[in-house]
Design an enzyme around this catalytic site. Structure first.
Site, PDB file in Angstrom:
ATOM      1  N   HIS A 238      32.823  36.848  38.965  1.00  0.00           N
ATOM      2  CA  HIS A 238      33.730  36.524  37.874  1.00  0.00           C
ATOM      3  C   HIS A 238      32.955  36.448  36.565  1.00  0.00           C
ATOM      4  O   HIS A 238      31.726  36.520  36.551  1.00  0.00           O
ATOM      5  CB  HIS A 238      34.461  35.200  38.138  1.00  0.00           C
TER       6      HIS A 238
ATOM      7  N   SER B 100      40.824  40.399  41.136  1.00  0.00           N
ATOM      8  CA  SER B 100      40.690  39.319  40.150  1.00  0.00           C
ATOM      9  C   SER B 100      39.961  39.735  38.885  1.00  0.00           C
ATOM     10  O   SER B 100      40.045  39.051  37.868  1.00  0.00           O
ATOM     11  CB  SER B 100      39.971  38.113  40.778  1.00  0.00           C
TER      12      SER B 100
ATOM     13  N   ASP C 179      37.836  28.760  37.130  1.00  0.00           N
ATOM     14  CA  ASP C 179      37.590  28.871  38.573  1.00  0.00           C
ATOM     15  C   ASP C 179      37.352  27.540  39.270  1.00  0.00           C
ATOM     16  O   ASP C 179      36.887  27.517  40.411  1.00  0.00           O
ATOM     17  CB  ASP C 179      36.346  29.754  38.816  1.00  0.00           C
TER      18      ASP C 179
END
Length: 198
Positions: free
Chosen positions: A113, A74, A141
Site C-alpha cells: 500500500h 486495492s 489501513d
C-alpha cells in the site's frame, strides 16, 4: 553326424544367451537407476538455483521480499491484480507517496500500500508510517494492523517499490487460489521427470 567335435553353433548361442541374460538385465536396471538419480539431481539443482537466486536478490535489495505480487485491487488504477512489484529496502527516509510492502501480525504475505502519513522522531530516529490502499474506501489501513496498533514502524516495512511488471504475477495467483492447478502442475512435472528421455 556332426563332423566337428564342437557343439552346434545354435547350442552355443543359447548357452551364451542364458549366461549373459542376468548380466544384461542387471545392466539395464543399473542404467534406469542412474537415469532416475540424474533426473532427481537435475530437479534438485533447479530448486537450489531458484533458492540461491532469491537469496541473492534479498542480499542485493536489502528486502525480505524483493518481489511481491499484487493480490487484490486495492492499489488500482496504479497497480492491478497480478502485477509484480520489485522492492528495495534501504536506509533512505520513507516519504509520503512511497509504495511500501509491509507485514503485520496475522498476515504472512506482505501487503503493498501507499504511505499517506510519515512521522519521524528527530531525537530517536523512530518512524511512524500510516498506509492506505489507493482504491480502498477506508481512510487508512489501521483496520489491517494489529489490534491497538496505530501505525507501522520501520521493522514492519519490508521494502519500497522501485519498479513493476504488469500481469506477470497471475501464475502465482492461480496457484494460490486454485489448488487443482497446483496439483496438475506438480503432477505434470513429475511425469516429465519420470518419462523424459535424455
Amino acid at each position: 553326424m556332426n563332423p566337428f567335435p564342437f557343439p552346434h553353433s545354435e547350442t552355443i548361442d543359447r548357452a551364451t544367451e542364458m549366461e549373459f541374460s542376468p548380466k544384461i538385465i542387471h545392466t539395464i536396471k543399473s542404467f534406469h537407476f542412474r537415469k532416475s538419480i540424474t533426473q532427481l539431481v537435475t530437479v534438485g539443482m533447479v530448486i537450489a538455483s531458484a533458492l540461491m537466486l532469491w537469496i541473492g536478490l534479498m542480499c542485493i535489495t536489502g528486502s525480505e521480499a524483493p518481489i511481491v505480487v499484487v493480490l487484490s485491487g486495492s492499489m488500482e488504477p496504479g497497480f492491478k491484480r497480478g502485477d509484480i512489484l520489485f522492492m528495495r529496502m534501504s536506509k533512505d527516509p520513507i516519504r509520503v507517496g512511497d509504495i511500501l510492502s509491509f507485514t503485520v501480525e496475522g498476515h504472512e504475505i506482505p501487503i503493498v500500500h501507499r504511505a499517506i502519513k510519515v512521522h519521524e522522531d528527530q531525537h530517536t530516529g523512530e518512524v511512524d508510517v500510516l498506509t492506505k490502499g489507493d482504491n480502498n474506501s477506508y481512510g487508512d489501513d489501521m483496520f489491517l494492523y494489529t489490534e491497538g496498533q496505530m501505525s507501522l514502524k520501520r521493522h514492519h516495512i519490508t521494502g519500497k517499490a522501485i519498479g513493476f511488471l504488469p500481469y506477470v504475477g497471475w501464475a502465482t495467483i492461480l496457484l494460490t487460489e486454485k489448488p487443482f492447478v497446483k496439483y496438475i502442475l506438480i503432477g505434470s512435472l513429475g511425469l516429465l521427470v519420470v518419462f523424459s528421455k535424455e
